[in-house]
Scaffold this active site. Structure first.
Site, mmCIF file in Angstrom:
data_model
loop_
_atom_site.group_PDB
_atom_site.id
_atom_site.type_symbol
_atom_site.label_atom_id
_atom_site.label_comp_id
_atom_site.label_asym_id
_atom_site.label_seq_id
_atom_site.Cartn_x
_atom_site.Cartn_y
_atom_site.Cartn_z
ATOM 1 N N GLU A 125 75.102 62.654 34.705
ATOM 2 C CA GLU A 125 76.138 62.698 33.672
ATOM 3 C C GLU A 125 77.086 61.506 33.784
ATOM 4 O O GLU A 125 78.286 61.680 33.974
ATOM 5 C CB GLU A 125 76.942 63.968 33.947
ATOM 6 N N PRO A 126 76.581 60.286 33.708
ATOM 7 C CA PRO A 126 77.443 59.123 33.926
ATOM 8 C C PRO A 126 78.347 58.817 32.736
ATOM 9 O O PRO A 126 77.936 58.947 31.580
ATOM 10 C CB PRO A 126 76.438 57.986 34.112
ATOM 11 N N GLY A 127 79.576 58.442 33.027
ATOM 12 C CA GLY A 127 80.481 57.969 31.984
ATOM 13 C C GLY A 127 80.858 56.528 32.287
ATOM 14 O O GLY A 127 80.416 55.578 31.639
ATOM 15 N N ARG A 128 81.628 56.377 33.357
ATOM 16 C CA ARG A 128 82.146 55.062 33.745
ATOM 17 C C ARG A 128 81.030 54.007 33.851
ATOM 18 O O ARG A 128 81.147 52.906 33.324
ATOM 19 C CB ARG A 128 82.858 55.188 35.093
ATOM 20 N N CYS A 133 108.957 50.263 28.954
ATOM 21 C CA CYS A 133 110.215 50.399 29.681
ATOM 22 C C CYS A 133 109.993 51.322 30.860
ATOM 23 O O CYS A 133 110.396 52.492 30.828
ATOM 24 C CB CYS A 133 111.276 50.958 28.752
ATOM 25 N N GLY A 141 79.649 59.978 38.143
ATOM 26 C CA GLY A 141 80.422 59.471 39.260
ATOM 27 C C GLY A 141 80.077 58.129 39.839
ATOM 28 O O GLY A 141 80.877 57.575 40.595
ATOM 29 N N TYR A 198 96.535 55.673 39.109
ATOM 30 C CA TYR A 198 95.731 55.757 40.336
ATOM 31 C C TYR A 198 95.964 54.573 41.282
ATOM 32 O O TYR A 198 95.304 54.495 42.323
ATOM 33 C CB TYR A 198 94.229 55.755 40.016
ATOM 34 N N ARG A 215 95.492 53.213 34.067
ATOM 35 C CA ARG A 215 94.808 53.468 35.339
ATOM 36 C C ARG A 215 95.520 52.882 36.549
ATOM 37 O O ARG A 215 95.470 53.432 37.628
ATOM 38 C CB ARG A 215 93.355 53.003 35.278
HETATM 39 N N1 LLP Z 1 80.877 64.937 34.487
HETATM 40 C C1 LLP Z 1 82.011 65.608 34.693
HETATM 41 C C2 LLP Z 1 82.004 67.056 34.726
HETATM 42 C C3 LLP Z 1 83.203 64.901 34.863
HETATM 43 O O1 LLP Z 1 84.327 65.572 35.081
HETATM 44 C C4 LLP Z 1 83.196 63.495 34.813
HETATM 45 C C5 LLP Z 1 84.422 62.737 34.980
HETATM 46 C C6 LLP Z 1 81.981 62.833 34.570
HETATM 47 C C7 LLP Z 1 80.824 63.596 34.419
HETATM 48 C C8 LLP Z 1 81.868 61.359 34.469
HETATM 49 O O2 LLP Z 1 82.218 60.723 35.642
HETATM 50 P P1 LLP Z 1 82.042 59.133 35.744
HETATM 51 O O3 LLP Z 1 80.554 58.838 35.706
HETATM 52 O O4 LLP Z 1 82.738 58.533 34.578
HETATM 53 O O5 LLP Z 1 82.666 58.785 37.016
HETATM 54 N N2 LLP Z 1 90.260 59.097 34.363
HETATM 55 C C9 LLP Z 1 89.669 58.819 35.654
HETATM 56 C C10 LLP Z 1 88.285 59.385 35.783
HETATM 57 C C11 LLP Z 1 88.267 60.864 35.569
HETATM 58 C C12 LLP Z 1 86.876 61.380 35.615
HETATM 59 C C13 LLP Z 1 86.843 62.759 35.142
HETATM 60 N N3 LLP Z 1 85.550 63.307 35.118
HETATM 61 C C14 LLP Z 1 89.644 57.316 35.856
HETATM 62 O O6 LLP Z 1 90.097 56.607 34.992
HETATM 63 O O7 LLP Z 1 89.212 56.854 36.896
#
Ligand code: LLP
Length: 432
Positions: free
Chosen positions: A290-293, A361, A248, A334, A330
């Protein structure tokens, strides 16, 4: 600029990870996803060292691969010593193809199908993060059929509002994800899990939301989760050995977004958790982030070529590009803000306010609004949309039968293709 891997070259072109983006657009064509491998690795290391320090070596970092999932990214994660979060058979299959050690994979999702469960067990996914009782029952049944005990974490909703976009806010009691502590469903599922022969309950998980800037959120979430762990120890005699606090941490899409000091944040969460665990009389479990972004977002950008420039006198200006909501959903989904710059004309005055529009379109197909570009912008110019490494390639579609752009990685001044560009042939390859 919003990230250190951006600079302006003497010829007025935008450089990304040290390379001239206009040259890369010419070499690979547009639209084009670029990714900076060094930046991805640097972000992994920031997390890994901070978590190791904050939790005295008793922590893990899981890359949330929904942010960007393709073979090369799992290879990089494996090399960096990261674990991974996967949410579907497709992500698991991709990780398998990349040779990722699935013992370090955590399988999420709120609705794992029977075939997902079977496939994940076939390939030896280490941990299942279970959302609800039905899912727990199905996992137990499959594990018992195989004569194994599946390691499981339970996803709980701690009831925390992270103040982010509603669509990516997941920690509230009425969220579609997890079992709520407040409604006592969390306790119920814990009790159930402890009684199932195919399940080895190892701990709990929560994820409060995404694009979160308020570091206090993790402190509050950890308070709730540690409190729950203490309660379960007292009531059920079960002491969790893993606590996953989810992902997050936010990133900078525009200058208005603050820069988060991930290391300082994690260290303060760690100090707070140690004190709380001590006060509650529990051992601090292994703590996972658990970072993604924040691992991949600013390691990415998208290059576009300008097509039409439409001026509607007295109203607004549109600069249309050769990409769209099919490669960047996005903004449409959003209302997410972006920074778009004139990659081939960085020193010119940005004297035209405009909306950068895609080619689909659909009136909502916009890449960014309120963008300042040079008024000389015309067909053939190259624009860069920054911070597109997360949730772009992974959320791309073929709407309007558009081909997905390739992902080109930059590493040590060189480039290589991590994902090829789709072609009309690959697009129609499944049509019968
Ligand atoms: N862990 C869990 C269980 C999650 O559901 C998520 C993201 C993450 C970790 C990673 O979160 P992050 O570090 O990336 O914020 N499509 C949306 C974001 C959806 C996130 C879903 N879950 C966007 O483009 O902003």
């Amino acid at each position: 600029m919003i990230c250190e891997n951006l600079s302006v070259l003497p010829n007025g072109h935008l450089a990304f990870a040290g390379l001239d983006t206009v040259d890369l657009a010419a070499q690979y064509g547009t639209p084009l996803y670029l990714m900076d491998e060094a930046r991805i690795r640097e972000r992994c290391r920031t997390y890994l060292t901070a978590v190791a320090e904050a939790f005295d070596g008793n922590g893990k970092v899981l890359y949330a691969s929904k942010a960007a999932s393709f073979k090369r990214i799992y290879e990089i994660m494996q090399e960096e010593g990261m674990c991974t979060d996967v949410v579907s058979s497709g992500e698991i299959f991709t990780a398998v193809k990349a040779g990722f050690d699935l013992g370090n994979a955590y399988f999420h999702s709120n609705n794992k199908t029977d075939s997902d469960i079977a496939y994940a067990m076939d390939v030896g996914v280490g941990y299942f993060v279970v959302d609800n009782i039905e899912e727990l029952t199905a996992i137990d049944a499959e594990a018992q059929r195989r004569g194994i005990k599946q390691k499981v974490l339970l996803r709980l909703t701690p009831g925390i509002d992270p103040h982010t976009y509603a669509a990516i806010n997941t920690g509230m009691v009425d969220s579609k994800f997890g079992s709520a502590i407040e409604t006592r469903q969390a306790e119920e599922i814990t009790r159930d899990a402890l009684g199932l022969a195919g399940i080895e309950l190892v701990g709990f998980h929560c994820h409060v939301g995404s694009q979160v800037f308020d570091s206090d959120v993790y402190i509050r979430a950890s308070d709730v989760m540690l409190g729950f762990i203490a309660e379960m120890k007292n009531r059920l005699g079960f002491e969790a050995s893993i606590l996953d606090l989810g992902g997050g941490y936010g990133v900078r899409y525009t200058e208005a977004d603050p820069e988060i000091d991930i290391r300082a944040n994690i260290l303060s969460v760690g100090a707070h958790m140690k004190e709380t665990a001590g006060r509650l009389g529990i051992n601090l479990p292994t703590v996972c982030f658990e970072p993604g972004r924040s691992i991949v977002a600013d390691a990415g950008m998208t290059l576009y070529t300008v097509g039409t420039v439409k001026r509607i006198p007295g109203y607004k200006n549109y600069v249309s590009v050769d990409g769209s909501m099919a490669d960047n959903i996005r903004h449409a989904l959003y209302g997410a803000p972006y920074t778009v710059v004139a990659a081939d004309n960085m020193n010119a005055a940005t004297d035209m306010e405009c909306t950068v529009a895609g080619r689909c379109c659909e009136s909502g197909d916009l890449i960014a609004e309120g963008v300042a570009l040079p008024s000389s912008t015309k067909r053939g110019n190259i624009l860069a949309c920054l911070t597109t490494g997360a949730y772009h390639y992974s959320m791309a579609s073929n709407y309007n039968r558009l081909c997905k752009p390739p992902v080109v990685m930059i590493n040590n001044g060189d480039t290589y293709v991590a994902v090829k560009r789709e072609t009309p042939e690959t697009l129609t390859s499944l049509d019968v």
